[in-house]
Design a protein around this motif. Structure first.
Motif, short mmCIF file in Angstrom:
data_model
loop_
_atom_site.label_atom_id
_atom_site.label_comp_id
_atom_site.label_asym_id
_atom_site.label_seq_id
_atom_site.Cartn_x
_atom_site.Cartn_y
_atom_site.Cartn_z
N GLN A 105 -1.87 -0.05 3.25
CA GLN A 105 -2.51 1.16 2.75
C GLN A 105 -2.04 2.42 3.48
OE1 GLN A 105 -3.73 0.20 -0.07
NE2 GLN A 105 -5.91 0.49 0.17
N GLN B 38 2.55 3.68 -7.27
CA GLN B 38 1.70 4.07 -6.16
C GLN B 38 0.48 4.79 -6.72
OE1 GLN B 38 3.45 6.63 -3.16
NE2 GLN B 38 2.03 5.87 -1.60
N SER B 41 -3.53 7.50 -2.83
CA SER B 41 -4.09 7.09 -1.54
C SER B 41 -3.88 5.61 -1.23
CB SER B 41 -5.59 7.41 -1.45
OG SER B 41 -5.80 8.79 -1.55
N GLN B 42 -2.98 4.96 -1.95
CA GLN B 42 -2.66 3.57 -1.64
C GLN B 42 -1.17 3.42 -1.36
OE1 GLN B 42 -4.12 0.70 -4.47
NE2 GLN B 42 -6.03 1.82 -4.82
N GLN B 45 3.12 -0.50 -4.88
CA GLN B 45 2.91 -1.86 -5.34
C GLN B 45 4.08 -2.27 -6.20
OE1 GLN B 45 -0.14 -2.13 -8.34
NE2 GLN B 45 -0.47 -4.32 -8.03
#
Lengths: 112, 111
Positions: A105, B38, B41-42, B45
Motif C-alpha cells: 500500500q 492503481q 491511495s493504493q 495491481q
C-alpha cells in the motif's frame, strides 16, 4: 497470505534527516523492488534486491540505499532528505525475473 | 523498453464495457504487454499480460493487434470500483521485473 506489507504507512521528517522504510514481501517471493511515486505521476523505479544484493538501479542518487535480509524482507534508506523526496514509496515483490509484481500500500513520506 | 502512449483520461458508464487503448509502435519481438491499475491511495495491481495472442482472465481481456503495435484492455462490465489509473507497460521478460510506468489513463466510471 498477508501480501506485501509496508511500514510505516505515513511519516513526516525534516529536511536533512534520514529515514528507513520497511517492506515484507508476499509469501514465497524472493525479489523486492522499490518505487517512488510523486503526486500525479506514475511510480519511478528506484532499485531491486535479490539474494541480498542490489540487482538493478534506476536513476536515483546515492542518498537512496537499501538492504535485503535473509528472510527476503527489505529496507529503503534515504539520507539527507530534501523537500523533493516527499512522495509515496512503494514496495513490490515477485519471484526472480518475473514481471508480475505484487505491490504494497506504500509509505507516504512528507519532508518539511 | 518500448515507449507506450495512452490517453490521459477516459469516462465510462457503469455496466458498460471500458476499452482502454495503448500504442506501442516500437515494441520488440520479445517484449510483452503488461497492464496494471492503481486505485486511489493504493499500490498498483497487476491485471493481465500478453505477447501476441489475445488473453482473458477474471478481471479483463487484452486484445493485441496482429502487428503488435497497439493493444486494448477491456473491462467487460465496468463498476464504480474500476475507477483507477490504468498503466500499459511494455517489457521483455529478461528485464528482471523492472517496471517503467508512464502517466497511464485515468478511468472514471460514472453511475
Amino acid at each position: 497470505d498477508a501480501g506485501v506489507t509496508q511500514s510505516p504507512t505515513h511519516l513526516i521528517k525534516t529536511r536533512g534527516q534520514q529515514v528507513t522504510l520497511r517492506c515484507s514481501p508476499k509469501s514465497g517471493h524472493d525479489t523486492v523492488s522499490w518505487y517512488q511515486q510523486a503526486l500525479g505521476q506514475g511510480p519511478q523505479f528506484i532499485f531491486q534486491y535479490y539474494e541480498e544484493e542490489e540487482r538493478q538501479r534506476g536513476n536515483f542518487p546515492d542518498r537512496f540505499s537499501g538492504h535485503q535480509f535473509p528472510n527476503y524482507s527489505s529496507e529503503l534508506n534515504v539520507n539527507a532528505l530534501l523537500l523533493g523526496d516527499s512522495a509515496l514509496y512503494l514496495c513490490a515483490s515477485s519471484l526472480v525475473g518475473n514481471t508480475e509484481a505484487f505491490f504494497g500500500q506504500g509509505t507516504r513520506l512528507t519532508v518539511v | 523498453d518500448a515507449k507506450t502512449t495512452q490517453p490521459p483520461s477516459m469516462d465510462c458508464a457503469e455496466g458498460r464495457a471500458a476499452n482502454l487503448p495503448c500504442n506501442h509502435s516500437t515494441i520488440s519481438g520479445n517484449e510483452y504487454v503488461y497492464w496494471y491499475r492503481q486505485i486511489h491511495s493504493q499500490g498498483p495491481q497487476y491485471i493481465i499480460h500478453g505477447l501476441k495472442n489475445n488473453e482473458t482472465n477474471e478481471m479483463a481481456s487484452l486484445i493485441i493487434t496482429e502487428d503488435r503495435k497497439s493493444s486494448t484492455l477491456i473491462l467487460p462490465h465496468a463498476t464504480l470500483r474500476d475507477t483507477a489509473v490504468y498503466y500499459c507497460i511494455v517489457i521483455s521478460n529478461n528485464q528482471g521485473g523492472k517496471l517503467i510506468f508512464g502517466q497511464g489513463t485515468e478511468l472514471s466510471v460514472k453511475p
